[in-house]
Design an enzyme around this catalytic site. Structure first.
Site, short mmCIF file in Angstrom:
data_model
loop_
_atom_site.label_atom_id
_atom_site.label_comp_id
_atom_site.label_asym_id
_atom_site.label_seq_id
_atom_site.Cartn_x
_atom_site.Cartn_y
_atom_site.Cartn_z
N THR A 50 -1.65 1.38 7.16
CA THR A 50 -1.14 0.32 6.31
C THR A 50 -0.97 -0.93 7.16
O THR A 50 -0.91 -0.85 8.39
CB THR A 50 0.19 0.72 5.62
OG1 THR A 50 0.60 -0.33 4.75
CG2 THR A 50 1.28 1.01 6.62
N GLY A 51 -0.93 -2.08 6.50
CA GLY A 51 -0.82 -3.33 7.24
C GLY A 51 -2.08 -4.14 7.12
O GLY A 51 -2.86 -3.94 6.18
N GLY B 57 -9.71 -4.81 1.85
CA GLY B 57 -9.14 -4.45 3.15
C GLY B 57 -9.59 -3.07 3.58
O GLY B 57 -10.64 -2.56 3.17
N ASP B 58 -8.77 -2.46 4.39
CA ASP B 58 -9.10 -1.13 4.94
C ASP B 58 -8.85 0.01 3.96
O ASP B 58 -9.44 1.08 4.09
CB ASP B 58 -8.24 -0.88 6.18
CG ASP B 58 -6.75 -0.89 5.82
OD1 ASP B 58 -6.32 -1.82 5.09
OD2 ASP B 58 -6.02 0.02 6.25
N ARG C 272 -11.96 -10.11 -1.68
CA ARG C 272 -11.53 -9.52 -0.39
C ARG C 272 -11.16 -8.04 -0.57
O ARG C 272 -10.46 -7.66 -1.49
CB ARG C 272 -10.32 -10.30 0.14
CG ARG C 272 -9.76 -9.79 1.48
CD ARG C 272 -8.61 -8.82 1.29
NE ARG C 272 -8.01 -8.45 2.56
CZ ARG C 272 -7.16 -7.44 2.71
NH1 ARG C 272 -6.81 -6.70 1.68
NH2 ARG C 272 -6.65 -7.17 3.89
N THR D 62 0.83 -1.21 0.00
CA THR D 62 0.00 0.00 0.00
C THR D 62 0.86 1.25 0.00
O THR D 62 1.93 1.25 0.61
CB THR D 62 -0.86 0.03 1.30
OG1 THR D 62 -1.65 -1.14 1.32
CG2 THR D 62 -1.76 1.26 1.37
N1 ASP Z 1 -3.88 -2.38 4.24
C1 ASP Z 1 -3.75 -3.17 3.04
C2 ASP Z 1 -4.89 -4.16 2.99
O1 ASP Z 1 -5.17 -4.79 3.99
C3 ASP Z 1 -2.46 -3.88 2.92
C4 ASP Z 1 -1.19 -3.09 3.24
O2 ASP Z 1 -1.24 -1.99 3.72
O3 ASP Z 1 -0.10 -3.61 3.00
O4 ASP Z 1 -5.43 -4.37 1.93
#
Ligand code: ASP
Length: 345
Positions: free
Chosen positions: A254-255, A233-234, A231, A203
């Site tokens: 992120t994460g 994510g956030d 799927r 991200t």
């Molecule tokens: N936050 C992102 C997600 O869960 C992934 C990332 O930040 O690496 O899609």
């Protein structure tokens, strides 16, 4: 190494009501820049992305233009974890998520978008040209095409194809332990794609404060590599992956997206800033909430928050070491290592 006893002890401190403020203040040196404009973005790719953003900001341009143009550069790179060169889902398709928000609570998002190179610009069009905030999947793609975005090839990039072939050998879906620094070389200076096909990170989030004192933010991602089809994510979710409140500040995450959504991450950080916490304290407090929720499973996930106040005060905090953010103002242009709950083992 992760030590269950010390983890439980720390958790005990938290549940016993230890002041998060003093905890954060004890560990951190809050980063206190002088004046706008400022641009900050997640991970090492942020250094490059800040260049076009800064070019706009230093000329007195708008934060919204800066955060769009900045992350477009990352989306363009075929060798990055963001955009069409990224790892596909379990069925072999790259699906992209993005959102953008300005200083007046205008926001737009796309999710599960395929074969369009610049999801961040489609998100901006959703914000500016529709009465909606979010479009997903086929509808998002149709809208992008109607706005003149070209339909790109569905072919994977060579690196993603190799990583997918490698993943298919096991076809094991596990929640990705993304964005962690460990002995395999995750971390800000590790190569973007690891030998096993896993990305160092997936991200880019960017926040800018312009000369007019207005904030904007953007967030764009391919999500987690080899995710279940569909799927999300956030990152495209306003309030989770990104939130901007010009009266207070802005935050990007992120994460592991699922765990950011659980605590409405970015808006919770900004809410704590509204209640008087510094960006650093607010990021640390929400990370600690996630740790409290996840208990000993927190050792397996990475989440990081990056925040800025409307006065230009910057803060960041992660679960694990390895998260860095790129900072640029008229005096500084550098990658800054964020503090984390767990320390390097
Ligand atoms: N936050 C992102 C997600 O869960 C992934 C990332 O930040 O690496 O899609």
């Amino acid at each position: 190494m992760f030590n269950r006893r010390s983890f439980v002890k720390r958790l005990g401190m938290l549940t016993a009501g230890a002041s998060v403020q003093s905890l954060a203040a004890g560990v951190e040196k809050p980063f206190l820049p002088t004046k706008a404009p400022i641009v900050i973005s997640t991970w090492d790719a942020g250094l490059e992305a800040n260049v076009p953003a800064w070019a706009i900001l230093e000329k007195g341009g708008h934060a919204l233009d800066a955060v769009e143009q900045g992350v477009r550069l990352t989306e363009d790179s075929i060798n990055c974890c963001v955009g069409l060169g990224a790892n596909p889902d379990r069925d072999g398709h790259v699906t992209l998520d993005a959102c953008i928000m300005d200083h007046e609570h205008n926001c737009g998002a796309v999710a599960f978008l395929e074969r369009i190179k610049h999801p961040i610009s489609v998100a901006r069009r959703v914000m500016e040209k529709t009465p909606h905030v979010m479009l997903v999947g086929e509808g998002a793609q149709q809208f992008a095409l109607s706005e003149g975005f070209p339909l790109e090839s569905s072919k994977l990039s060579p690196a993603a194809e190799a990583a997918y072939a490698n993943w298919l050998q096991q076809s094991q879906y596990k929640s990705p332990t993304i964005n962690r620094e460990n002995n395999q070389g995750h971390g800000p200076f590790a190569p973007n794609r690891l030998a096993n096909g896993e990305w160092n990170h997936d991200t880019i989030g960017m926040l800018a404060l312009d000369k007019q004192g207005n904030l904007s933010g953007s967030c764009t991602t391919s999500g987690a590599g080899f995710k279940m089809r569909g799927r999300i994510g956030d990152s495209p979710i306003i309030g989770a992956g990104l939130f901007v409140d010009n009266e207070v500040g802005a935050c990007v995450a992120t994460g592991q997206g699922e765990d950011v959504i659980r605590v409405a991450g970015a808006s919770t950080v900004v809410g704590l800033m509204r209640a008087g916490k510094t960006p650093q304290q607010a990021c640390a407090e929400v990370i600690q909430r996630i740790i409290k929720i996840k208990k000993d499973r927190a050792k397996d996930i990475q989440v990081a928050f990056l925040a800025i106040s409307n006065r230009g005060e910057v803060g960041s905090f992660a679960i694990h070491p390895g998260f860095s953010f790129a900072y640029r103002d008229s005096n500084r242009n550098e990658l800054i290592k964020a503090s984390s709950w767990f320390k390097v083992s």
